[in-house]
Structure formats: structure tokens, C-alpha cells
Scaffold this motif. Structure first.
Motif, PDB file in Angstrom:
ATOM      1  N   GLY A 256       0.801  -1.213   0.000  1.00  0.00           N
ATOM      2  CA  GLY A 256       0.000   0.000   0.000  1.00  0.00           C
ATOM      3  C   GLY A 256       0.834   1.264   0.000  1.00  0.00           C
ATOM      4  N   SER A 257       0.467   2.194   0.879  1.00  0.00           N
ATOM      5  CA  SER A 257       1.116   3.508   0.925  1.00  0.00           C
ATOM      6  C   SER A 257       2.537   3.467   1.459  1.00  0.00           C
ATOM      7  CB  SER A 257       0.282   4.479   1.773  1.00  0.00           C
ATOM      8  OG  SER A 257       0.071   3.955   3.075  1.00  0.00           O
ATOM      9  N   ASP A 258       3.031   2.303   1.848  1.00  0.00           N
ATOM     10  CA  ASP A 258       4.445   2.202   2.246  1.00  0.00           C
ATOM     11  C   ASP A 258       5.366   2.631   1.109  1.00  0.00           C
ATOM     12  OD1 ASP A 258       3.719   1.303   4.722  1.00  0.00           O
ATOM     13  OD2 ASP A 258       4.415  -0.753   4.452  1.00  0.00           O
ATOM     14  N   SER A 259       4.880   2.540  -0.130  1.00  0.00           N
ATOM     15  CA  SER A 259       5.713   2.916  -1.280  1.00  0.00           C
ATOM     16  C   SER A 259       5.946   4.422  -1.365  1.00  0.00           C
ATOM     17  CB  SER A 259       5.058   2.441  -2.580  1.00  0.00           C
ATOM     18  OG  SER A 259       3.841   3.136  -2.815  1.00  0.00           O
ATOM     19  N   TRP A 260       5.193   5.215  -0.601  1.00  0.00           N
ATOM     20  CA  TRP A 260       5.344   6.678  -0.661  1.00  0.00           C
ATOM     21  C   TRP A 260       6.578   7.181   0.074  1.00  0.00           C
ATOM     22  CZ3 TRP A 260      -0.263   8.043   1.309  1.00  0.00           C
ATOM     23  CH2 TRP A 260      -1.208   7.576   0.370  1.00  0.00           C
ATOM     24  N   TYR A 261       7.101   6.386   1.003  1.00  0.00           N
ATOM     25  CA  TYR A 261       8.107   6.896   1.941  1.00  0.00           C
ATOM     26  C   TYR A 261       9.522   6.490   1.544  1.00  0.00           C
ATOM     27  CZ  TYR A 261       3.873   7.659   4.606  1.00  0.00           C
ATOM     28  OH  TYR A 261       2.625   8.084   4.988  1.00  0.00           O
ATOM     29  N   PRO A 262      10.389   7.471   1.261  1.00  0.00           N
ATOM     30  CA  PRO A 262      11.768   7.170   0.849  1.00  0.00           C
ATOM     31  C   PRO A 262      12.526   6.309   1.861  1.00  0.00           C
ATOM     32  CG  PRO A 262      11.256   9.481   0.428  1.00  0.00           C
ATOM     33  CD  PRO A 262      10.103   8.924   1.211  1.00  0.00           C
ATOM     34  N   SER A 263      12.186   6.425   3.146  1.00  0.00           N
ATOM     35  CA  SER A 263      12.890   5.626   4.155  1.00  0.00           C
ATOM     36  C   SER A 263      12.664   4.133   3.936  1.00  0.00           C
ATOM     37  CB  SER A 263      12.438   6.031   5.563  1.00  0.00           C
ATOM     38  OG  SER A 263      11.029   5.863   5.707  1.00  0.00           O
ATOM     39  N   ASN A 264      11.461   3.752   3.512  1.00  0.00           N
ATOM     40  CA  ASN A 264      11.194   2.345   3.220  1.00  0.00           C
ATOM     41  C   ASN A 264      11.989   1.883   2.002  1.00  0.00           C
ATOM     42  OD1 ASN A 264       9.326   2.030   5.315  1.00  0.00           O
ATOM     43  ND2 ASN A 264       7.615   2.711   4.048  1.00  0.00           N
ATOM     44  N   GLN A 265      11.993   2.729   0.974  1.00  0.00           N
ATOM     45  CA  GLN A 265      12.751   2.394  -0.232  1.00  0.00           C
ATOM     46  C   GLN A 265      14.242   2.264   0.085  1.00  0.00           C
ATOM     47  OE1 GLN A 265      11.100   2.045  -3.147  1.00  0.00           O
ATOM     48  NE2 GLN A 265       9.366   3.441  -3.234  1.00  0.00           N
ATOM     49  N   GLN A 266      14.739   3.163   0.946  1.00  0.00           N
ATOM     50  CA  GLN A 266      16.161   3.145   1.276  1.00  0.00           C
ATOM     51  C   GLN A 266      16.553   1.868   2.002  1.00  0.00           C
ATOM     52  OE1 GLN A 266      18.431   5.463   0.167  1.00  0.00           O
ATOM     53  NE2 GLN A 266      19.873   3.903   0.897  1.00  0.00           N
ATOM     54  N   GLN A 267      15.653   1.363   2.846  1.00  0.00           N
ATOM     55  CA  GLN A 267      15.948   0.111   3.542  1.00  0.00           C
ATOM     56  C   GLN A 267      16.103  -1.040   2.550  1.00  0.00           C
ATOM     57  OE1 GLN A 267      13.890  -0.626   7.472  1.00  0.00           O
ATOM     58  NE2 GLN A 267      12.646   1.093   6.782  1.00  0.00           N
ATOM     59  N   LEU A 268      15.356  -0.990   1.456  1.00  0.00           N
ATOM     60  CA  LEU A 268      15.502  -2.016   0.427  1.00  0.00           C
ATOM     61  C   LEU A 268      16.791  -1.831  -0.368  1.00  0.00           C
ATOM     62  CD1 LEU A 268      11.823  -2.214  -0.904  1.00  0.00           C
ATOM     63  CD2 LEU A 268      12.948  -3.690   0.773  1.00  0.00           C
ATOM     64  N   VAL A 269      17.140  -0.577  -0.632  1.00  0.00           N
ATOM     65  CA  VAL A 269      18.405  -0.281  -1.325  1.00  0.00           C
ATOM     66  C   VAL A 269      19.580  -0.796  -0.510  1.00  0.00           C
ATOM     67  CG1 VAL A 269      19.946   1.566  -2.077  1.00  0.00           C
ATOM     68  CG2 VAL A 269      17.507   1.695  -2.582  1.00  0.00           C
ATOM     69  N   ASN A 270      19.516  -0.600   0.796  1.00  0.00           N
ATOM     70  CA  ASN A 270      20.603  -1.047   1.677  1.00  0.00           C
ATOM     71  C   ASN A 270      20.792  -2.555   1.631  1.00  0.00           C
ATOM     72  OD1 ASN A 270      20.919   1.620   2.411  1.00  0.00           O
ATOM     73  ND2 ASN A 270      19.812   1.426   4.338  1.00  0.00           N
ATOM     74  N   GLN A 271      19.755  -3.255   1.182  1.00  0.00           N
ATOM     75  CA  GLN A 271      19.838  -4.716   1.056  1.00  0.00           C
ATOM     76  C   GLN A 271      20.020  -5.147  -0.407  1.00  0.00           C
ATOM     77  OE1 GLN A 271      16.795  -6.823   3.650  1.00  0.00           O
ATOM     78  NE2 GLN A 271      16.071  -4.729   3.936  1.00  0.00           N
ATOM     79  N   SER A 272      20.417  -4.186  -1.244  1.00  0.00           N
ATOM     80  CA  SER A 272      20.720  -4.451  -2.657  1.00  0.00           C
ATOM     81  C   SER A 272      19.508  -4.948  -3.447  1.00  0.00           C
ATOM     82  CB  SER A 272      21.865  -5.476  -2.777  1.00  0.00           C
ATOM     83  OG  SER A 272      23.018  -5.014  -2.122  1.00  0.00           O
ATOM     84  N   ALA A 273      18.347  -4.358  -3.161  1.00  0.00           N
ATOM     85  CA  ALA A 273      17.148  -4.727  -3.911  1.00  0.00           C
ATOM     86  C   ALA A 273      17.270  -4.269  -5.362  1.00  0.00           C
ATOM     87  CB  ALA A 273      15.908  -4.098  -3.277  1.00  0.00           C
ATOM     88  N   GLN A 274      16.711  -5.057  -6.272  1.00  0.00           N
ATOM     89  CA  GLN A 274      16.671  -4.717  -7.697  1.00  0.00           C
ATOM     90  C   GLN A 274      15.240  -4.512  -8.195  1.00  0.00           C
ATOM     91  OE1 GLN A 274      18.858  -8.461  -8.305  1.00  0.00           O
ATOM     92  NE2 GLN A 274      20.219  -7.312  -9.679  1.00  0.00           N
ATOM     93  N   LEU A 275      14.286  -5.091  -7.463  1.00  0.00           N
ATOM     94  CA  LEU A 275      12.869  -5.039  -7.851  1.00  0.00           C
ATOM     95  C   LEU A 275      12.022  -4.688  -6.636  1.00  0.00           C
ATOM     96  CD1 LEU A 275      12.851  -8.509  -9.676  1.00  0.00           C
ATOM     97  CD2 LEU A 275      13.201  -6.283 -10.766  1.00  0.00           C
ATOM     98  N   ILE A 276      10.947  -3.927  -6.861  1.00  0.00           N
ATOM     99  CA  ILE A 276      10.011  -3.612  -5.785  1.00  0.00           C
ATOM    100  C   ILE A 276       8.596  -3.909  -6.263  1.00  0.00           C
ATOM    101  CG2 ILE A 276       8.998  -1.822  -4.314  1.00  0.00           C
ATOM    102  CD1 ILE A 276      11.660  -0.408  -4.305  1.00  0.00           C
ATOM    103  N   ALA A 277       7.884  -4.733  -5.504  1.00  0.00           N
ATOM    104  CA  ALA A 277       6.469  -5.016  -5.764  1.00  0.00           C
ATOM    105  C   ALA A 277       5.644  -4.215  -4.769  1.00  0.00           C
ATOM    106  CB  ALA A 277       6.193  -6.506  -5.607  1.00  0.00           C
ATOM    107  N   ASN A 278       4.605  -3.558  -5.280  1.00  0.00           N
ATOM    108  CA  ASN A 278       3.766  -2.703  -4.431  1.00  0.00           C
ATOM    109  C   ASN A 278       2.286  -3.082  -4.594  1.00  0.00           C
ATOM    110  OD1 ASN A 278       2.662   0.743  -4.596  1.00  0.00           O
ATOM    111  ND2 ASN A 278       2.774  -0.543  -2.796  1.00  0.00           N
ATOM    112  N   PRO A 279       1.817  -4.099  -3.839  1.00  0.00           N
ATOM    113  CA  PRO A 279       0.385  -4.409  -3.847  1.00  0.00           C
ATOM    114  C   PRO A 279      -0.382  -3.252  -3.209  1.00  0.00           C
ATOM    115  CG  PRO A 279       1.698  -6.168  -2.840  1.00  0.00           C
ATOM    116  CD  PRO A 279       2.579  -4.969  -2.936  1.00  0.00           C
ATOM    117  N   ALA A 280      -1.412  -2.735  -3.892  1.00  0.00           N
ATOM    118  CA  ALA A 280      -2.112  -1.546  -3.417  1.00  0.00           C
ATOM    119  C   ALA A 280      -3.621  -1.748  -3.438  1.00  0.00           C
ATOM    120  CB  ALA A 280      -1.721  -0.336  -4.265  1.00  0.00           C
ATOM    121  N   PHE A 281      -4.314  -0.862  -2.705  1.00  0.00           N
ATOM    122  CA  PHE A 281      -5.775  -0.935  -2.576  1.00  0.00           C
ATOM    123  C   PHE A 281      -6.305   0.475  -2.379  1.00  0.00           C
ATOM    124  CE2 PHE A 281      -9.673  -1.232  -0.098  1.00  0.00           C
ATOM    125  CZ  PHE A 281     -10.361  -2.290  -0.682  1.00  0.00           C
ATOM    126  N   LEU A 282      -7.362   0.819  -3.117  1.00  0.00           N
ATOM    127  CA  LEU A 282      -7.964   2.144  -3.006  1.00  0.00           C
ATOM    128  C   LEU A 282      -9.473   1.986  -3.075  1.00  0.00           C
ATOM    129  CD1 LEU A 282      -7.423   5.245  -2.921  1.00  0.00           C
ATOM    130  CD2 LEU A 282      -7.557   5.203  -5.424  1.00  0.00           C
TER     131      LEU A 282
END
Length: 373
Positions: A256-282
Motif C-alpha cells: 500500500g502507501s508504504d511505497s510513498w516513503y523514501p525511508s522504506n525504499q532506502q531500507q531495500l536499497v541497503n539490502q541491494s534490492a533490484q525489484l520492488i512489488a507494491n500491492p495496493a488498494f484504493l
């Protein structure tokens, strides 16, 4: 005479209770026709050996959840059509939308629950049909919305089992890595490959299944629940985002809205992520083009560059997710579609690669989104 009347009254009460108990145990299945069509609204890139992100935006209704066979039939039909178009291979990562598993609370109930038009009426049928389990769940309910908590808690064991059976089976059937949207469960965890529930707070969580049907890692918990669900869903910040190795690359999941926050993205970068899946609901008919509602109940939302009402939901989701998405990471956001009683769900999936935002056609019905890596 009095003893006779009391005895007769006792027999009537016993008969009524027995009849009610028999009625609660009856679960006949009605006939149901479902639209299995799906349209490819986004396909970007050139097929290669690196795999692809394949988003599935199913159009679902309460009747799809009456039993697992119906839900499997619909989702498998979408994936079969994707396979026929050459969009599925051993390196494919399929992404399903947020809360696709949460509606499993409606599985196995009386026909009346699926036929009413208001969600509150469906809740009443759920409670009347399961008086003992609902009463016990209310005793252990937490949060500001104890009734909603109890509805999920009373069906949690069945939901967890159904969720793993359905989505593990689909991953194995099509030989893909499958991000199984999300499901709300009490303190979920994986032990020896089995999804289990605890007795603590409710969390919006997601599991990823490998091509052999096995579970990858532990449940990913939503970090910053928003909207009305925050009244019964807890924040999962004690378990930060994890990165999982898949045939297509290192994958992180933001719910969901976790994708809005750079801090969440950065935690994935720190773990060498290459792909991000964002299941969402509105939720809300036409809300995708309506004013952005923001996430005012989360303190971290005050740091976002957009304020509620300044742009549409579509613009906010795309701008915030793209701005937070680090360079070099490919991502895809996928929304649930359909109607659950009086709640219409909206949203249109999009993808991101190399800083470029990619959106598909805004068609009605179920959708597929494909991004070759």
C-alpha cells in the motif's frame, strides 16, 4: 399444570436452539457466473532472459470468495491468458493486489451473505452464522474497531490456511514467483514453511511464494497503515522491509502507501534490492481521479512533498512512488478492482524503470501489466 407449561417451554427453547445450531452449520453453495476476461493494458520492454514483472489487477466480487475453487478458477484464468501471450516464464514475478487475501474472511458462509448489498448486512450474516466464534473473538478483539477486529480474528486460522493453499498452488501451477497481495492476520509468521497466526495484534501482511510453491522469507508487514484500517491494523515497523532472492533478481515488497516513503525504499536499497512489488488498494468509486486523501494519521506523512487535496489520487500515487523509487530499481504498483457490497475499489496500476513512470490504459474490468526487465 405449571410444571407441564415449564416443561413445554423448555422443550420449545431446546428445539429452537437445536434448530439455530443446525441452521448455522448449513453452507449451501449457489450458482455463480463470473467474467474471466482480462486485458493487457501495459507492456513495456523487450522479452529477454532477465524475466519480467507481471501485475494482475483482478476484478473481484463477494461471490468469488464463496469457495476457493471459484477464486482459483478466476485467478488461474487470468494467468493462463497471460501465458498464452508469452508473458510467463521461469523468471516471471507475478504481483497481486493488496487485500486480495483479506476478503477470505467471507469464504464458506451462507448464500445470504453474498447476496446482500450492504457490507454491514454481510457482517450481520457473518455474526449470526457464527455466534460462538464471533463471541469468543470479541473477547480478544483489540484496536479502536473491535467489531472489524473480531471478524478477521474469528476466521484467521481458516484464512491463513486458505491463503497459503491458494497462492502457493498458483505459484507452483504456473512456475512463477508470486507476490500474493496481502492478507490481514493476527501476528503472522512462517514456521517450517507453513503460515501460522499468533494471538497478538492484526497486521496487513504479504507472502511471496517461489515457483515450487514454497514460502520465501517471513511475512512482510505493512509499515504505515492508512485510512480506516488503522483503527484495527497495527504498524509493522518492528519488522522492517526484507529483500528476497528470486530468479528475476532481489525483490522487496512494500504494501500500500508504504511505497510513498523514501525511508522504506532506502531500507531495500541497503539490502541491494533490484525489484520492488507494491500491492495496493484504493476504495471509493471514482476515487482514482478524485482528490488525494493523504495519510494524515501517520506522523511520517508530514514529511511528504504533497499535501492532501493538492493533486488527484492518481497523481499522488505515481509521483510519490516514483520520487521515492531509487534509480536502478524497477517497480510495479498493482490495485484490486471490483465491488464488495457497497464498497467499490478503484485504482490503476503503473510501473517504474530508470526513473520513468509507465501507466497503462484506463479500461474497465480486469487488467494485466507487464514490464520486461
Amino acid at each position: 399444570m405449571r410444571k407441564l407449561l415449564l416443561g413445554a417451554l423448555a422443550l420449545v427453547i431446546i428445539a429452537a436452539l437445536c434448530g439455530y445450531g443446525f441452521w448455522t452449520g448449513q453452507r449451501p453453495t449457489g450458482h455463480y457466473l463470473s467474467d474471466l476476461r482480462v486485458e493487457l493494458t501495459l507492456s513495456e520492454g523487450i522479452p529477454a532472459d532477465h524475466g519480467n514483472l507481471l501485475g494482475v489487477e483482478p476484478q473481484l466480487y463477494p461471490g468469488d470468495y464463496q469457495n476457493l475453487q471459484r477464486l482459483h478458477r478466476k485467478l488461474a484464468a487470468y494467468l493462463e491468458q497471460a501465458r498464452a501471450q508469452g508473458l510467463i516464464n521461469a523468471r516471471t514475478v507475478v504481483i497481486l493486489p493488496e487485500h486480495i487475501g483479506t476478503w477470505l474472511w467471507a469464504r464458506g458462509e451462507k448464500n445470504e451473505l453474498y447476496q446482500v448489498t450492504q457490507r454491514r448486512e454481510a457482517w450481520q450474516w457473518l455474526e449470526l452464522s457464527n455466534p460462538l466464534s464471533y463471541g469468543l473473538a470479541m473477547l480478544g478483539a483489540e484496536g479502536d474497531d473491535r467489531r472489524a477486529d473480531a471478524h478477521l480474528r474469528m476466521k484467521a486460522q481458516q484464512m491463513a490456511s486458505d491463503y497459503q493453499q491458494l497462492f502457493s498452488g498458483l505459484a507452483k501451477e504456473f512456475g512463477v514467483t508470486l507476490v500474493a497481495g496481502s492478507i490481514v492476520l493476527p501476528s503472522p509468521y512462517v514456521e517450517r514453511g507453513i503460515l501460522k497466526i499468533g494471538s497478538g495484534a492484526l497486521y496487513n501482511s504479504s507472502l511471496v511464494f517461489a515457483g515450487d510453491g514454497s514460502v520465501l522469507g517471513q511475512p512482510q508487514l505493512q509499515q504505515h497503515p492508512d485510512g480506516e484500517v488503522r483503527r484495527f491494523i497495527s504498524s509493522g515497523t518492528d519488522q522492517p522491509p526484507q529483500v528476497l532472492q528470486t530468479p528475476a533478481g532481489r525483490l522487496g515488497v512494500l504494501i500500500g502507501s508504504d511505497s510513498w516513503y523514501p525511508s522504506n525504499q532506502q531500507q531495500l536499497v541497503n539490502q541491494s534490492a533490484q525489484l520492488i512489488a507494491n500491492p495496493a488498494f484504493l476504495s471509493g468509486k471514482g476515487s482514482w481521479n478524485g482528490p488525494w486523501r493523504g495519510n494524515r494519521h501517520q506522523p511520517l506523512a508530514a514529511t511528504l512533498p504533497i499535501k492532501p487535496g493538492e493533486v488527484s489520487e492518481a497523481q499522488a500515487w505515481q509521483q510519490l512512488t516514483l520520487n521515492a523509487n531509487p534509480t536502478g530499481i524497477s517497480s510495479m504498483s498493482v490495485f484490486l478492482r471490483g465491488r464488495f457490497w457497497d464498497e467499490v475499489v478503484d485504482g490503476q496500476g503503473f510501473a517504474s524503470r530508470a526513473g520513468l513512470n509507465l501507466t497503462g490504459a484506463g479500461t474497465a474490468g480486469a487488467r494485466l501489466l507487464n514490464l520486461w526487465l
